[in-house]
Design a protein around this motif. Structure first.
Motif, PDB file in Angstrom:
ATOM      1  N   CYS A 226     -37.944 -26.653 -58.690  1.00 34.51           N
ATOM      2  CA  CYS A 226     -39.303 -27.164 -58.459  1.00 34.51           C
ATOM      3  C   CYS A 226     -39.719 -28.093 -59.602  1.00 34.51           C
ATOM      4  O   CYS A 226     -39.410 -27.851 -60.764  1.00 34.51           O
ATOM      5  CB  CYS A 226     -40.250 -25.973 -58.380  1.00 34.51           C
ATOM      6  SG  CYS A 226     -41.970 -26.420 -58.186  1.00 34.51           S
ATOM      7  N   MET A 227     -40.464 -29.163 -59.224  1.00 33.35           N
ATOM      8  CA  MET A 227     -40.969 -30.132 -60.220  1.00 33.35           C
ATOM      9  C   MET A 227     -42.429 -29.836 -60.604  1.00 33.35           C
ATOM     10  O   MET A 227     -43.020 -30.570 -61.379  1.00 33.35           O
ATOM     11  CB  MET A 227     -40.926 -31.557 -59.643  1.00 33.35           C
ATOM     12  CG  MET A 227     -39.644 -31.942 -58.959  1.00 33.35           C
ATOM     13  SD  MET A 227     -38.352 -32.144 -60.151  1.00 33.35           S
ATOM     14  CE  MET A 227     -36.990 -32.669 -59.130  1.00 33.35           C
ATOM     15  N   HIS A 229     -45.201 -30.480 -59.242  1.00 33.22           N
ATOM     16  CA  HIS A 229     -46.180 -31.565 -59.139  1.00 33.22           C
ATOM     17  C   HIS A 229     -47.272 -31.257 -58.113  1.00 33.22           C
ATOM     18  O   HIS A 229     -48.266 -31.956 -58.044  1.00 33.22           O
ATOM     19  CB  HIS A 229     -45.485 -32.866 -58.773  1.00 33.22           C
ATOM     20  CG  HIS A 229     -45.096 -32.909 -57.336  1.00 33.22           C
ATOM     21  ND1 HIS A 229     -44.154 -32.075 -56.811  1.00 33.22           N
ATOM     22  CD2 HIS A 229     -45.571 -33.641 -56.308  1.00 33.22           C
ATOM     23  CE1 HIS A 229     -44.047 -32.324 -55.517  1.00 33.22           C
ATOM     24  NE2 HIS A 229     -44.886 -33.260 -55.194  1.00 33.22           N
ATOM     25  N   GLY A 230     -47.073 -30.213 -57.306  1.00 34.84           N
ATOM     26  CA  GLY A 230     -48.112 -29.784 -56.371  1.00 34.84           C
ATOM     27  C   GLY A 230     -48.068 -30.500 -55.041  1.00 34.84           C
ATOM     28  O   GLY A 230     -47.037 -31.060 -54.664  1.00 34.84           O
ATOM     29  N   CYS A 232     -47.814 -29.281 -52.193  1.00 37.75           N
ATOM     30  CA  CYS A 232     -47.063 -28.641 -51.110  1.00 37.75           C
ATOM     31  C   CYS A 232     -47.836 -27.455 -50.553  1.00 37.75           C
ATOM     32  O   CYS A 232     -47.282 -26.615 -49.874  1.00 37.75           O
ATOM     33  CB  CYS A 232     -45.661 -28.255 -51.551  1.00 37.75           C
ATOM     34  SG  CYS A 232     -45.643 -27.168 -52.968  1.00 37.75           S
ATOM     35  N   CYS A 237     -41.635 -29.840 -48.991  1.00 38.51           N
ATOM     36  CA  CYS A 237     -41.121 -30.208 -50.311  1.00 38.51           C
ATOM     37  C   CYS A 237     -40.095 -31.322 -50.159  1.00 38.51           C
ATOM     38  O   CYS A 237     -39.086 -31.150 -49.477  1.00 38.51           O
ATOM     39  CB  CYS A 237     -40.484 -28.995 -50.979  1.00 38.51           C
ATOM     40  SG  CYS A 237     -39.727 -29.421 -52.558  1.00 38.51           S
TER      41      CYS A 237
HETATM   42  S1  SF4 Z   1     -43.307 -30.087 -53.424  1.00 38.67           S
HETATM   43 FE1  SF4 Z   1     -43.931 -28.053 -54.258  1.00 38.67          FE
HETATM   44  S2  SF4 Z   1     -42.026 -26.834 -54.233  1.00 38.67           S
HETATM   45 FE2  SF4 Z   1     -41.436 -29.013 -54.076  1.00 38.67          FE
HETATM   46  S3  SF4 Z   1     -41.055 -29.673 -56.175  1.00 38.67           S
HETATM   47 FE3  SF4 Z   1     -43.205 -30.182 -55.701  1.00 38.67          FE
HETATM   48  S4  SF4 Z   1     -44.375 -28.420 -56.425  1.00 38.67           S
HETATM   49 FE4  SF4 Z   1     -42.244 -27.749 -56.305  1.00 38.67          FE
END
Ligand code: SF4
Ligand code: FAD
Length: 574
Positions: A226-227, A229-230, A232, A237
């Motif tokens: 996971c990055m 970054h939000g 989701c 994702c």
């Molecule tokens: S979309 Fe959500 S699950 Fe996917 S990398 Fe971003 S924060 Fe993580």
């Protein structure tokens, strides 16, 4: 005129959280499976980090069959029907709602399997709320543990174990039941705010811990970590770090060559012969009708559609709907009471512009029967969850806590200063089934094909309202300890509208007088029909349902593999 297709061993209706998991053990055992899925495949390109599209326009519109069959709801059989929503929260896609869910992946607490016997033993039988139809599950947590473990490793769950084989680890949840081994991945990381909340819980003498998530905290099965970054929260994702069944169990089942995925297949009814055995399913694609014959049918289309499809599938053997000769389809319905919210305002920024709703800190001290209810007048409790997730449009809707008007320059000034200073807890509470809370077919409202939609008749009762008020007190105490300068509470109770955590309708249990399916998830009346999903669950506990749904789905599939001849040849006892 319907086209009769080639026979198959197993048909699965819906390839979401449950159906998408069940497909794997069936395919690995060499059974031929047809997965009929109303939605389509989505790809990383569909998963734009777009709050407007994901959270306000009900993405993705193109394949949302669900939006045309949103259940109607009313509090009681004599109340008026409430306003109907315009967006169904669940997904039509390969992977189902695991594509855009939050991915919190909880096991149930041991108490959740034994609510009646444990309440009676500890406090006396009179403490089971009047009018509740709750029963003990036909087995305990120990029976489900190997399937929880299997699914955690198959799909990939990050978390911190709190109880391995009875040895308590204070970094995890000390109230969880014994597990065989640690999670396959360490927990998602904290944030400054999450860590501060954890410290505040500890100073109250509580036991905070990071929650489990079906999201990669490090690279797993050749998919990215996971990055953080939000975006989701109701979005997919784009790096496949969220472990939806579309990127885990379904492709693995396809790789065996045994699973055929049929997309845009809208199942309308399930057929049964005069002996009460199911023979296959009818579905439509772009207005063309097909009949898919099968030796076994597994129904995995989420609680409302599971119930609706059974009630719509009338035959000579089942005049009141499939598997409903004992009048149990639609009964014992309930949904998690995620209302009774608590929101706090802090005098400093929380730094929540990044992160995701499965990244957070939990407290289970006030969940289930983890505390003494002797002097209280309810049973059950709630899981308190603080997470990191904020997006611009939502932030602009932040409460002004009575400190500014809701419009004009004073409002703008308040939002400019406080957009990142509020936090709303996610509190999941025990809900019980009751005699007069149920699902049936709406007598008036139909879907686009002319079939009746599901109707919810249900409200939160006194026990649930008391849990709501109790957990609000605890949450306010936690926020104040962390330095909140204002706390607001939402209403407690009310009607149960359409829910993302909907339980019952096809409950599992040993007695066919009070349950639709047996302890393995197969119909008491139509022995080659299995049902997957939270519709078979008789209690909710205080945690999200999906991991339990998936563990049960694996167990039902494994039972089918091990008992193929018995299930296929078993004579109906209608
Ligand atoms: S979309 Fe959500 S699950 Fe996917 S990398 Fe971003 S924060 Fe993580
Ligand atoms: C925004 C959101 C966040 C959530 N967060 C969490 C969380 O953090 N943790 C958690 O445990 N749970 C969470 N949930 C709940 C979780 O998504 C469900 O528990 C889970 O997806 C239910 O699994 P299911 O297989 O029964 O249904 P689904 O996953 O919805 O799958 C059902 C499938 O059946 C298909 N289908 C339906 N009708 C038909 C038909 N007639 N013919 C053919 N196919 C059909 C659908 O298209 C779908 O693919 C969340 C839900 C939402 C909406």
């Amino acid at each position: 005129m319907s086209t009769r297709l080639k026979d198959t061993d197993v048909v699965i209706i819906g390839l979401g959280a449950a159906g998408g998991v069940a497909a794997l053990p069936l395919a690995q055992a060499g059974l031929d499976i047809v997965g009929l899925e109303a939605g389509t495949w989505l790809t990383r390109r569909d998963f734009a980090p777009d709050e407007l599209r994901n959270n306000y326009r009900g993405w993705p519109q193109g394949v949302q069959k669900a939006n045309q069959e949103i259940p109607t709801s009313r509090a009681t059989s004599s109340s008026p029907t409430g306003p109907r929503g315009t967006i169904h929260p669940m997904q039509n896609a390969v992977g189902g709602t695991t594509v855009h869910y939050w991915a919190q992946s909880w096991r149930l607490n041991p108490w959740d399997f034994k609510v009646v016997s444990e309440t009676t033993r500890r406090y006396g039988a009179s403490r089971v709320p009047k009018g509740s139809t709750v029963e003990d599950w036909p087995f305990g947590l120990d029976e489900l543990e190997p399937y929880y473990d299997r699914v955690e490793y198959e799909i990939g769950v990050s978390g911190q174990a709190g109880n391995i084989g009875g040895r308590i680890d204070p970094r995890g949840n000390p109230f969880e039941g014994p597990r065989k081994r640690a999670y396959p991945m360490p927990p998602l990381r904290g944030t400054a705010f999450i860590d501060k909340m954890g410290g505040a819980a500890r100073s109250l003498g509580w036991h905070p811990f990071p929650g489990p998530a079906a999201i990669n905290s490090r690279s797993y099965q050749n998919r990215s970590a996971c990055m953080y970054h939000g975006f989701c929260n109701r979005g997919g994702c784009h790096v496949d770090a969220k472990n939806s069944t579309a990127v885990t169990t379904i492709p693995r089942a396809q790789a065996t060559g045994r699973l055929k995925v049929v997309t845009r297949a809208h199942v309308t009814t399930i057929e049964a012969d005069g002996d009460g055995r199911v023979t296959g399913v009818n579905y439509m694609t772009d207005g063309v009708e097909y009949f898919q014959p099968a030796k076994v049918v597994l129904l995995a289309s989420y609680t409302y559609e599971n119930t609706r499809l059974l009630l719509l599938s009338k035959s000579k053997a089942f005049p009141k709907g499939l598997s409903n000769n004992h009048g149990q389809v639609g009964r014992h319905y309930f949904s998690h009471h995620t209302g009774a919210a608590v929101t706090a305002l802090f005098p400093w920024d929380t730094g929540s512009w990044y992160g995701l709703p499965a990244q957070g800190v939990a407290v289970d001290d006030w969940a289930d029967d983890n505390f003494d209810h002797g002097a209280l007048d309810f049973i059950g409790g709630g899981n308190l969850w603080i997470y990191s997730d904020r997006r611009p449009i939502g932030a602009a809707g932040t409460s002004t806590f009575g400190g500014a008007p809701r419009w004009g320059s004073a409002w703008k000034a308040f939002i400019r200063e406080n957009a990142d200073r509020s936090n709303t807890a996610y509190i999941q509470k025990t809900t019980l089934p009751y005699e007069d809370n149920y699902l049936d077919l709406d007598p008036v409202v139909k879907d686009a094909l002319g079939y009746a939609v599901c109707r919810i008749t249900a409200e939160y009762k006194e026990n649930e309202r008391k849990i709501g008020a109790f957990t609000q007190d605890k949450m306010e105490q936690w926020y104040r300890e962390a330095g909140a300068i204002a706390v607001q509470r939402g209403p407690v109770g009310g009607a149960m509208g359409v829910s993302t955590h909907a339980y019952g309708g096809t409950r599992m249990g040993d007695s066919r007088e009070t349950n639709v399916v047996d302890r393995f998830g197969f119909s008491h009346e139509a022995p080659n029909l299995g049902v997957l999903g939270a519709s078979v669950m008789g209690t909710s506990g205080a945690h999200n349902p999906t991991l339990t749904v998936q563990a049960l789905a694996w167990r039902t599939a494994e039972h089918l593999v091990k008992n193929w001849n018995a299930v296929v040849d078993h004579r109906s006892a209608i």
